[in-house]
Design a protein around this motif. Structure first.
Motif, PDB file in Angstrom:
ATOM      1  N   MET A 341     -66.234  16.500-107.797  1.00  0.00           N
ATOM      2  CA  MET A 341     -66.907  16.174-108.842  1.00  0.00           C
ATOM      3  C   MET A 341     -68.223  16.147-108.554  1.00  0.00           C
ATOM      4  O   MET A 341     -68.922  16.777-109.443  1.00  0.00           O
ATOM      5  N   ASN A 342     -68.666  15.327-107.613  1.00  0.00           N
ATOM      6  CA  ASN A 342     -70.084  15.565-106.885  1.00  0.00           C
ATOM      7  C   ASN A 342     -70.448  17.033-106.533  1.00  0.00           C
ATOM      8  O   ASN A 342     -71.619  16.912-106.994  1.00  0.00           O
ATOM      9  N   ARG A 343     -69.405  17.180-106.088  1.00  0.00           N
ATOM     10  CA  ARG A 343     -70.194  18.800-105.905  1.00  0.00           C
ATOM     11  C   ARG A 343     -70.150  19.554-106.818  1.00  0.00           C
ATOM     12  O   ARG A 343     -71.717  19.950-106.990  1.00  0.00           O
ATOM     13  N   MET A 356     -73.179   5.309-107.629  1.00  0.00           N
ATOM     14  CA  MET A 356     -72.079   4.630-107.106  1.00  0.00           C
ATOM     15  C   MET A 356     -71.138   5.416-106.391  1.00  0.00           C
ATOM     16  O   MET A 356     -70.638   5.671-105.495  1.00  0.00           O
ATOM     17  N   VAL A 357     -70.746   6.674-106.833  1.00  0.00           N
ATOM     18  CA  VAL A 357     -70.253   7.776-106.183  1.00  0.00           C
ATOM     19  C   VAL A 357     -70.662   7.838-105.396  1.00  0.00           C
ATOM     20  O   VAL A 357     -69.560   8.559-103.376  1.00  0.00           O
ATOM     21  N   TYR A 359     -72.873   7.308-103.023  1.00  0.00           N
ATOM     22  CA  TYR A 359     -72.452   5.579-101.458  1.00  0.00           C
ATOM     23  C   TYR A 359     -70.741   5.440-101.469  1.00  0.00           C
ATOM     24  O   TYR A 359     -70.435   5.013 -99.651  1.00  0.00           O
ATOM     25  N   PHE A 360     -69.562   6.011-102.666  1.00  0.00           N
ATOM     26  CA  PHE A 360     -68.409   5.843-102.303  1.00  0.00           C
ATOM     27  C   PHE A 360     -67.987   6.912-100.509  1.00  0.00           C
ATOM     28  O   PHE A 360     -67.847   6.381-100.111  1.00  0.00           O
ATOM     29  N   LEU A 361     -68.506   8.152-101.196  1.00  0.00           N
ATOM     30  CA  LEU A 361     -67.902   9.356 -99.960  1.00  0.00           C
ATOM     31  C   LEU A 361     -68.781   8.774 -98.924  1.00  0.00           C
ATOM     32  O   LEU A 361     -67.887   9.486 -98.257  1.00  0.00           O
ATOM     33  N   ILE A 362     -70.306   8.637 -99.511  1.00  0.00           N
ATOM     34  CA  ILE A 362     -70.248   8.393 -97.348  1.00  0.00           C
ATOM     35  C   ILE A 362     -70.002   7.190 -96.841  1.00  0.00           C
ATOM     36  O   ILE A 362     -69.729   6.727 -95.568  1.00  0.00           O
ATOM     37  N   ALA A 363     -69.245   6.033 -97.602  1.00  0.00           N
ATOM     38  CA  ALA A 363     -69.306   4.982 -96.600  1.00  0.00           C
ATOM     39  C   ALA A 363     -67.870   5.339 -96.681  1.00  0.00           C
ATOM     40  O   ALA A 363     -66.901   4.689 -95.208  1.00  0.00           O
ATOM     41  N   ALA A 364     -66.896   6.174 -97.274  1.00  0.00           N
ATOM     42  CA  ALA A 364     -65.773   6.101 -96.874  1.00  0.00           C
ATOM     43  C   ALA A 364     -65.688   7.019 -95.659  1.00  0.00           C
ATOM     44  O   ALA A 364     -64.383   6.608 -95.135  1.00  0.00           O
ATOM     45  N   ARG A 365     -66.442   8.133 -95.975  1.00  0.00           N
ATOM     46  CA  ARG A 365     -66.749   8.668 -94.823  1.00  0.00           C
ATOM     47  C   ARG A 365     -66.809   8.284 -93.053  1.00  0.00           C
ATOM     48  O   ARG A 365     -65.911   7.961 -92.448  1.00  0.00           O
ATOM     49  N   ILE A 366     -68.020   7.155 -93.416  1.00  0.00           N
ATOM     50  CA  ILE A 366     -67.685   6.913 -92.071  1.00  0.00           C
ATOM     51  C   ILE A 366     -67.459   5.858 -91.891  1.00  0.00           C
ATOM     52  O   ILE A 366     -66.597   5.225 -90.285  1.00  0.00           O
ATOM     53  N   HIS A 367     -66.430   4.797 -92.208  1.00  0.00           N
ATOM     54  CA  HIS A 367     -65.646   3.643 -92.399  1.00  0.00           C
ATOM     55  C   HIS A 367     -63.799   3.542 -92.574  1.00  0.00           C
ATOM     56  O   HIS A 367     -63.470   2.952 -91.880  1.00  0.00           O
TER      57      HIS A 367
END
Length: 379
Positions: A341-343, A356-357, A359-367
């Motif tokens: 959806m983001n794409r 928000m979305v 931030y979530f995508l980046i945080a989830a991928r890193i952590h």
């Protein structure tokens, strides 16, 4: 093996309460005119760096308590487990049931302190606060409620329920308990367990001067986001103060704390704690940032959740109810739906939702790349 983030609450029930803490609650400390009331066992569990700071962070007298301080016997544990199961099925009814079950033991704990017994503090806690405290203690969850308001604002006393993080192995263990994501599926978590305990306990103390009780019968998500934002920002202020004094070790821990908020906001729809966009993670700015301004609103969150459900329902040819269950049970499918959806710019019409979305995508991928079915962000 993966577990869903929601499993954290279920694992925190009364199980394992066989070890009864029998020591008298006798530890009292003074900080800037405010006093701490804590059992020796609970004070030792939390540690000497954090305990003396709680009254200062709270801006009032602090009653620190954990479930072990209530000193249940085996029969009481069995009875309370039954009530807890009922409460889990119906939270509205459960709040009243738990309050009646827990309050006598909590009052006994309060009255073990001569000062509190003499002032009959146990009878001064409002019903809604007693219900919240009972819920925290029953589930071994962290939380705080202030009471006895001052004329100029704030509260004279605060009960802080100690979250079950004090025996964590390291920072990754604490984040695992906060998110429900297994330790082996978490990456790039900075700092030490003590660093994260400072953030968590300063956050809880930050709630002490707030009026968190809902009086209108309807939870106000926007109001709760504002209060959680203030508590998080005050936690950051306390953390950076500890950092300058050599009592904390990582400049990056607050930023990752905000990333944990972002992950939970989307992955478990923790709307109350969707504070990450509101926070200054570098220690700058006012501690009340976000209060009453709502950079993130209930409407933004509702739009995100609705679009996620619609996308998963479309992708898996099911209805919205089943799509919500899929999002909760399969973090990889959730992430893919949000990423797709983001794409496709599905959130382009709402700047806050888009942020928000992202931030979530980046945080989830890193952590938590393994948890969300992704390749590691760094090798």
């Amino acid at each position: 093996m993966k577990r869903t983030i929601k499993s954290f609450a279920a694992a925190a029930a009364f199980c394992g309460l066989g070890a009864i803490f029998a020591a008298e609650a006798d530890a009292q400390q003074v900080a800037q005119g405010h006093r701490l009331y804590s059992s020796a066992g609970t004070e030792a569990a939390l540690g000497g760096v954090i305990v003396p700071k709680l009254p200062e962070w709270a801006g009032g007298d602090v009653i620190l308590v954990r479930q072990d301080d209530l000193r249940f016997d085996a029969d009481e544990i069995s009875s309370l487990n039954f009530i807890l199961n009922m409460a889990q099925r119906n939270k509205v009814v459960g709040a009243s049931l738990l309050e009646r079950a827990i309050t006598p033991y909590f009052s006994r704990y309060l009255n073990s302190f001569p000062d509190l017994a003499e002032r009959d503090i146990a009878s001064s806690i409002p019903l809604q606060s007693r219900e919240a405290i009972a819920w925290f203690l029953a589930w071994r969850a962290g939380g705080a409620r202030g009471f006895l308001p001052r004329e100029g604002g704030g509260n004279r006393y605060c009960v802080i329920a100690l979250p079950p993080l004090y025996d964590a192995q390291n920072a990754t263990d604490i984040v695992s308990r906060m998110t429900g994501i297994d330790m082996e599926e978490l990456e790039n978590i900075p700092g030490t367990a003590k660093d994260w305990l400072i953030l968590v306990m300063a956050h809880e103390a930050g709630h002490c001067q707030q009026d968190l009780n809902e009086n209108d019968g309807r939870p106000d998500v926007n109001r709760r986001i504002a209060f959680e934002t203030m508590a998080d920002q005050r936690a950051f202020a306390a953390y950076f103060d500890a950092l300058t004094k050599g009592e904390a070790s990582s400049f990056h821990a607050p930023g990752v704390y905000a990333s944990v908020r972002a992950i939970r906001a989307i992955a478990v729809r923790d709307s109350d704690h969707a504070t990450h966009l509101n926070l200054d993670t570098a220690g700058q700015g006012a501690v009340n940032i976000g209060h009453w301004k709502y950079p993130v609103s209930e409407e933004d969150l509702a739009e995100i959740y609705r679009k996620i459900d619609e996308r998963i329902a479309r992708d898996y040819n099911t209805d919205a109810s089943e799509a919500k269950a899929i999002a909760a049970r399969f973090p990889d499918r959730l992430y893919k739906a949000v990423e797709d959806m983001n794409r496709e710019d599905a959130f382009a019409g709402n700047t806050r939702a888009q942020e928000m979305v992202t931030y979530f995508l980046i945080a989830a991928r890193i952590h938590a790349p393994k948890y969300f079915g992704l390749a590691p962000a760094f090798r």
